[in-house]
Design a protein around this motif. Sequence first.
Motif, PDB file in Angstrom:
ATOM      1  N   THR A  56      -3.222 -10.062   0.660  1.00  0.00           N
ATOM      2  CA  THR A  56      -2.974  -9.816   2.076  1.00  0.00           C
ATOM      3  C   THR A  56      -4.187  -9.112   2.669  1.00  0.00           C
ATOM      4  OG1 THR A  56      -1.469  -8.746   3.660  1.00  0.00           O
ATOM      5  CG2 THR A  56      -1.778  -7.628   1.572  1.00  0.00           C
ATOM      6  N   TRP A  93      -3.987  -5.730   8.213  1.00  0.00           N
ATOM      7  CA  TRP A  93      -2.750  -5.139   8.731  1.00  0.00           C
ATOM      8  C   TRP A  93      -3.007  -4.517  10.093  1.00  0.00           C
ATOM      9  CZ3 TRP A  93      -0.507  -1.990   4.000  1.00  0.00           C
ATOM     10  CH2 TRP A  93      -0.254  -2.880   2.947  1.00  0.00           C
ATOM     11  N   ARG A 109       4.245  -4.285  12.692  1.00  0.00           N
ATOM     12  CA  ARG A 109       3.158  -4.285  11.718  1.00  0.00           C
ATOM     13  C   ARG A 109       3.504  -3.400  10.527  1.00  0.00           C
ATOM     14  NH1 ARG A 109      -0.161  -7.325  13.923  1.00  0.00           N
ATOM     15  NH2 ARG A 109      -1.720  -7.200  12.271  1.00  0.00           N
ATOM     16  N   ILE A 148       4.773  -4.431   6.091  1.00  0.00           N
ATOM     17  CA  ILE A 148       4.447  -3.826   4.796  1.00  0.00           C
ATOM     18  C   ILE A 148       5.685  -3.806   3.911  1.00  0.00           C
ATOM     19  CG2 ILE A 148       3.571  -1.762   3.634  1.00  0.00           C
ATOM     20  CD1 ILE A 148       2.193  -1.015   6.279  1.00  0.00           C
ATOM     21  N   PRO A 169       1.588   3.735   6.945  1.00  0.00           N
ATOM     22  CA  PRO A 169       1.554   2.659   5.947  1.00  0.00           C
ATOM     23  C   PRO A 169       1.579   3.179   4.516  1.00  0.00           C
ATOM     24  CG  PRO A 169      -0.595   2.937   6.952  1.00  0.00           C
ATOM     25  CD  PRO A 169       0.346   3.783   7.741  1.00  0.00           C
ATOM     26  N   THR A 202      -3.187 -12.493   8.569  1.00  0.00           N
ATOM     27  CA  THR A 202      -2.517 -11.221   8.796  1.00  0.00           C
ATOM     28  C   THR A 202      -1.024 -11.348   8.518  1.00  0.00           C
ATOM     29  OG1 THR A 202      -2.036  -9.529  10.472  1.00  0.00           O
ATOM     30  CG2 THR A 202      -2.306 -11.772  11.257  1.00  0.00           C
TER      31      THR A 202
END
Length: 387
Positions: A18, A21, A41, A45, A80, A220
Motif C-alpha cells: 500500500t 495514505w 483515510r 488503515i 494512524p 491509494t
Amino acid sequence: MTAAPGAPILGPMRFIHTADWQIGKPFRNFGEKESVLRQARLSAIEAIGRLAQAEGAAHVLVAGDLYDNEAPSQKTLLEPLERMRNFSAVAWHVIPGNHDHHRGNGLWDRAATLGLPPNVHLHLTPEPASLGENAVLLPAPLRRKSEVNDLTDWMDSAASAAGQIRIGLAHGSVQGFDSAGEANNPIAADRAKRAGLDYLALGDWHRTLQIGPATWYAGTPEADRFNSQEVGQVLMVDIAAAGAPAKVTAHRTGAYRWLSQAEDLSNATDIDSLEARLRALPDLTSLLMRLDLRGTLDLTARADLARRLGGLEAAMFWLAPNLADLHVRPTLADLEKIDFDGVLREAAEKLRQQAENPAASPAEQRRAEEALVQLYLLTRDSRGEAA
C-alpha cells in the motif's frame, strides 16, 4: 544481486503493498463533508489491518506518503500509528515519501520520541531489513522532497541470504512512463531486474499500475481525487519462493468512489436519460461525482435540469456539476412564461440578446444565461408552477 543457483527454497511470502495514505490531507472544497473524507483515510488503515488478519498477511509495506505534509499536528501524527497498533499481529513497514520525507527533528523523529507501536517499523536508512527468514526488505527512504538521483540504485548490490525473497520498497516516478504522481524522484524502470528483486513496491502514483512483471504502484487505499483511482485499494502479493513470479491481487479498502463523467444535453429526453443512468449507479450515498455538462437547452429544460440536479445532489455523497459549457437559448414560449409583454419581458429580452451576443465575452454570456434562468425560476415560483 540474484540468488545463487541451487539456493535453498525457504518458503512462500504473503504481504500487502500500500502507499499514499496522506493522513491529514485537507478537503476544503467539500465544506461540511471535509471531516468525513479525512476520517475515511483513517478508516482505510483499519480496513487494511482487517484484510491482513483475514488473509494471513504478516507484513504490510507502506511505500511512502503516510502523511500529507511534513508538519502534522500531534493528533494527526498519532492517529494512524494508533490504528496500526490495534493490529498487533501485523508488522507495518513504513518509508518516508515526498510529502513526509525524513529530515532532522522532522515528523519521524517526533513520532519516535512520542513512542512508536512495537509493530510499526520505520525504515529511515537504505539498508536490508529482515522480514523473517524467508524474505529481506530493501527500502529507499526519501530524505528530501525532491531527489535528483535514483535512490533505488543501492538495491543492485544489496546482499541477501541464499534463497531469500528480495523485496524493494520505494517512492517516486518510474522513468519512461507518463507519471500521474507528484514525487520528482527518478526510479529506473528495470530496477527489479537489475537488483534481482522478486517484487518492487512503489508509491507516489494515486492509482494502481503495473510497470513490469515484478514492479507495481499500489495506488491509494482511499481515493482522493477525480480522474485518478475511482476506488481505494491495496495489493495482496504472494511469492512462492525466491525467483518465482509474484501473484498480485487488488482488494478494495476505500469507502468512497470518485467518478468523472461528461454528458451532452439538448432536450428533455436527454435529461430524463441522464437522471435515470445516474440514479442506477451503485452506492450513491458514497459516490463523489464531477459532472461536466455540454450542449444547449431552452429555459424550460434548463429549469427542469436544475431541479433534477438538486435531487441527485441530495442522493449522492457529493455532486459537482460543471455547467460552463451548457448554454441556454430561450424559446418564444419561455419568454412568454416570464412575462407576455411588460418590464420582466423586456429584461428577459435584453438578457437573451447579451447571451447570444458574439461580441460579449464568455463570462458575460454566462452571467446573462444564469440571470435568465434565475428570472425564469422566480417568475415560475411566483405563479406556483412546477419545473
